[in-house]
Every structure is written in structure tokens, then in C-alpha cells.
Design a protein around this motif. Sequence first.
Motif, PDB file in Angstrom:
ATOM      1  N   GLN A  18      -8.615  48.807  78.207  1.00  0.00           N
ATOM      2  CA  GLN A  18      -7.696  47.428  78.007  1.00  0.00           C
ATOM      3  C   GLN A  18      -7.825  46.605  79.247  1.00  0.00           C
ATOM      4  O   GLN A  18      -7.642  45.275  79.243  1.00  0.00           O
ATOM      5  CB  GLN A  18      -6.416  47.937  77.346  1.00  0.00           C
ATOM      6  N   ILE A  62       0.200  44.938  78.808  1.00  0.00           N
ATOM      7  CA  ILE A  62      -0.020  46.118  77.987  1.00  0.00           C
ATOM      8  C   ILE A  62       1.312  46.923  77.772  1.00  0.00           C
ATOM      9  O   ILE A  62       2.184  47.443  78.706  1.00  0.00           O
ATOM     10  CB  ILE A  62      -0.989  47.180  78.724  1.00  0.00           C
ATOM     11  N   GLN A  84      -0.682  48.441  73.694  1.00  0.00           N
ATOM     12  CA  GLN A  84      -1.289  47.329  72.900  1.00  0.00           C
ATOM     13  C   GLN A  84      -1.114  45.964  73.781  1.00  0.00           C
ATOM     14  O   GLN A  84      -0.149  46.113  74.548  1.00  0.00           O
ATOM     15  CB  GLN A  84      -0.282  47.018  71.562  1.00  0.00           C
ATOM     16  N   LEU A 122      -5.325  43.958  71.325  1.00  0.00           N
ATOM     17  CA  LEU A 122      -6.142  44.845  72.045  1.00  0.00           C
ATOM     18  C   LEU A 122      -5.469  46.108  71.889  1.00  0.00           C
ATOM     19  O   LEU A 122      -4.248  46.122  72.365  1.00  0.00           O
ATOM     20  CB  LEU A 122      -6.180  44.778  73.521  1.00  0.00           C
ATOM     21  N   SER A 172      -5.516  50.547  72.336  1.00  0.00           N
ATOM     22  CA  SER A 172      -5.859  51.701  72.760  1.00  0.00           C
ATOM     23  C   SER A 172      -5.298  52.979  72.344  1.00  0.00           C
ATOM     24  O   SER A 172      -3.835  52.987  72.188  1.00  0.00           O
ATOM     25  CB  SER A 172      -5.931  51.736  74.391  1.00  0.00           C
TER      26      SER A 172
END
Length: 176
Positions: free
Chosen positions: A108, A126, A134, A149, A151
Motif C-alpha cells: 500500500q 493508511i 485501508q 486501497l 491490505s
Amino acid sequence: MTDASNPTEGATSRARGLASSLIGIDHIAVAVKDFEAAIRVWSDEFGFELIQRTHISGESSGMYKAVLRAGALTLVLVQGDSSDSHISRYVEEHGPGVMHVAVQVQDQEQVLDSFRAHGTKPLTGIVHAPGLDQAFLPREPHSGIQLELVSRTGLNGFDNASSLQLHEAMEGRTTS
């Protein structure tokens, strides 16, 4: 170095940053006008399984959320819980429909760095939660699509606290 005679070259290298880290679609968030009716349609008519149903309280992040799944596709239906909710404002301005597409990525930070290097400022840093990281990018103006995004390191669903933290970060009320 970007070739000034090729205006898509910068976009292509930015996309490579995303494409090289892309795992697949994590979920699609859909803003709805009638939460109960939308759940009925997607579960009864389309055969999706209702995985989670919740209410998230927040000053302007309040929402009703339903996670539905069929095969590899996860839909997150959302409706604002007040006229002040960012989801209610979205529906008022754009109508119901896809709010964002969440893509699962391997790195990310690298993806965010690639977008930053090409002039796209992420909406959030993040947001870390147990098993789930996220971040949101701004809505792409030509298609209207907004990317999230994601992970995942263990969490297969959605955590209410991280959802609230993520939406508050998008509204600039928290930092990450």
C-alpha cells in the motif's frame, strides 16, 4: 523522465504502481436510498448471502452497512443514518450507485507513493486496524470512480471501529 509529447505517460507509470501491487477487487461499496429494500433485492432476488449488518455512529460518518457476498464478489451496501452523513450527501448529489471500488494491494505504501509522485494526493493516510489496512484516493474525475486501497493480514470482514476511523480520516477529523 516523462515525455511531454505523450500526456498519458505519467498516468501509465502511475498505473504501473497500482498494477504491479494489485491482488484483486476486495469489495464494491454501493450507496443506496432504501437500505432494507436493497438488502432484499441483493439477497432474495440476486442470491447474495448477507454476511454482516451493522450501524456505525458518527457525526457525519454515521451509516447503516450490510456486507453481502456471492462467490468472490463482496458488496457493501451503505445508507447514511442522517442528512448530515457523507453517504446521504453523496446520494443527494450523485444518486444511488457505486461509491467506491476497494482493491486489495500488496504494498500500500508503494502504491500511495506512486500516486503522490504523480501529483495525486491521497484523501487519507493508511488507517491501520487489526488485520486490515485501508486508504482512500480521491475520486477520479473522468470516470467518477473512487479507489480504496486495502491490505488484509487476517481480517476477512470489516471492523466497525476501523470503518469509522477511515471515514473520519477522509473528513479530515483525524490523522494517520
